[in-house]
Design a protein around this motif. Structure first.
Motif, short mmCIF file in Angstrom:
data_model
loop_
_atom_site.label_atom_id
_atom_site.label_comp_id
_atom_site.label_asym_id
_atom_site.label_seq_id
_atom_site.Cartn_x
_atom_site.Cartn_y
_atom_site.Cartn_z
N TYR A 5 61.33 44.09 5.51
CA TYR A 5 60.72 43.59 6.74
C TYR A 5 60.70 44.60 7.88
O TYR A 5 59.82 44.53 8.75
N CYS A 39 50.56 42.03 19.48
CA CYS A 39 49.60 42.23 18.40
C CYS A 39 49.77 43.61 17.76
O CYS A 39 49.77 43.75 16.54
N LEU A 42 52.84 43.64 15.61
CA LEU A 42 52.61 42.91 14.37
C LEU A 42 51.73 43.69 13.40
O LEU A 42 51.93 43.63 12.18
N LEU A 45 54.13 46.12 11.83
CA LEU A 45 55.05 45.44 10.91
C LEU A 45 54.33 44.94 9.65
O LEU A 45 54.90 44.95 8.56
N PHE A 46 53.08 44.52 9.81
CA PHE A 46 52.31 44.07 8.65
C PHE A 46 51.90 45.25 7.76
O PHE A 46 51.91 45.15 6.52
N PRO A 65 56.96 39.43 3.10
CA PRO A 65 56.85 40.05 4.42
C PRO A 65 55.40 40.13 4.90
O PRO A 65 55.12 39.91 6.09
N VAL A 68 54.46 36.66 6.10
CA VAL A 68 55.11 36.33 7.38
C VAL A 68 54.40 37.02 8.54
O VAL A 68 54.00 36.38 9.52
N TYR A 69 54.25 38.34 8.42
CA TYR A 69 53.64 39.08 9.52
C TYR A 69 52.15 38.77 9.64
O TYR A 69 51.62 38.69 10.76
N LEU A 72 51.43 35.61 11.54
CA LEU A 72 51.62 35.76 12.98
C LEU A 72 50.51 36.62 13.59
O LEU A 72 50.07 36.37 14.72
N LEU A 73 50.08 37.62 12.83
CA LEU A 73 49.08 38.56 13.35
C LEU A 73 47.71 37.92 13.51
O LEU A 73 47.04 38.16 14.53
#
Length: 240
Positions: A5, A39, A42, A45-46, A65, A68-69, A72-73
């Protein structure tokens, strides 16, 4: 679990933050910048588990992961574009550079200089996005800050290699020192004179640090200090 993550490349966090600050303060901080940074974070992280999946093919490891990301993104990015639709044209600039990253991840050559260069340019492009979000109009200033970001972080790429993977490579060491000399000369022509002092510090770093017995951890901590020096210097010199 944490490695799935959270990216382990500590230098990338400076590249994530500093160009964003350049663009934000060059225009003016506005509430939209908070949403933009979320943003932007994210996206980073994505992209990490996505590139790891491309590199290893281990969907069972990196699929969650990404989910999850990604979950949110998507809504965060959608809200951002509804509030400021023109940002979509900047988003398109990142696509070819990410394709370069994907290619080198697939080839398991993520340490390639070409891949590093694509990443530096990609992170630096956020200068323009943050500047647009703040309503900036002096695009020459934004381009100057973008150029400085690219020059600085490319120098960091070369220097870090001389401290780790190319530590005993005399040719790479000379190349790193030569790059920092060239960066100092370029700054004397294109950037405010006050920036020569912090760039001279970076030149000394490039000459001195590889000759020491600094550990990777110590070198990393020093890089944080150098990043703070550069960020503060730019924000002060440009009065932003």
């Amino acid at each position: 679990m944490k490695k799935r993550y959270v990216p382990g490349q500590h230098g990338a966090w400076a590249m994530l933050l500093i160009p964003f600050l350049f663009g934000m303060f060059a225009a003016k901080p506005v509430p939209l910048h908070a949403l933009l940074f979320v943003c932007w974070l994210l996206v980073y992280l994505f992209s990490y588990p996505l590139l790891q999946w491309i590199r290893t093919g281990k969907r069972q490891v990196y699929g969650k992961p990404m989910l999850v990301y990604g979950s949110l993104l998507v809504p965060t990015g959608a809200v951002l574009l509804v509030l400021h639709p023109v940002l979509i044209k900047f988003a398109l600039l990142f696509v070819p550079l990410f394709l370069v990253n994907s290619y080198y991840a697939r080839c398991n050559r993520e340490r390639s200089l070409v891949n590093d260069t694509a990443a530096v340019v990609q992170f630096s492009l956020i200068v323009f996005v943050a500047y647009q979000a703040g309503g900036g109009s002096d695009w020459r200033l934004a381009a100057e800050l973008f150029g400085f970001s690219v020059l600085y972080f490319m120098g960091t790429v070369f220097h870090v290699k001389t401290m780790i993977r190319e530590k005993h490579n005399a040719i790479y060491y000379r190349f790193s020192v030569g790059y920092h000399l060239a960066m100092l000369a370029a700054a004397a022509i294109w950037f405010p004179p006050a920036l020569l002092a912090p760039l001279a510090v970076l030149l000394v770093r490039a000459i001195w640090s590889p000759r020491t017995k600094l550990t990777v951890k110590q070198s990393g901590m020093l890089e944080i200090a150098y990043s703070v020096l550069i960020a503060c210097s730019v924000l002060f010199v440009y009065g932003i």
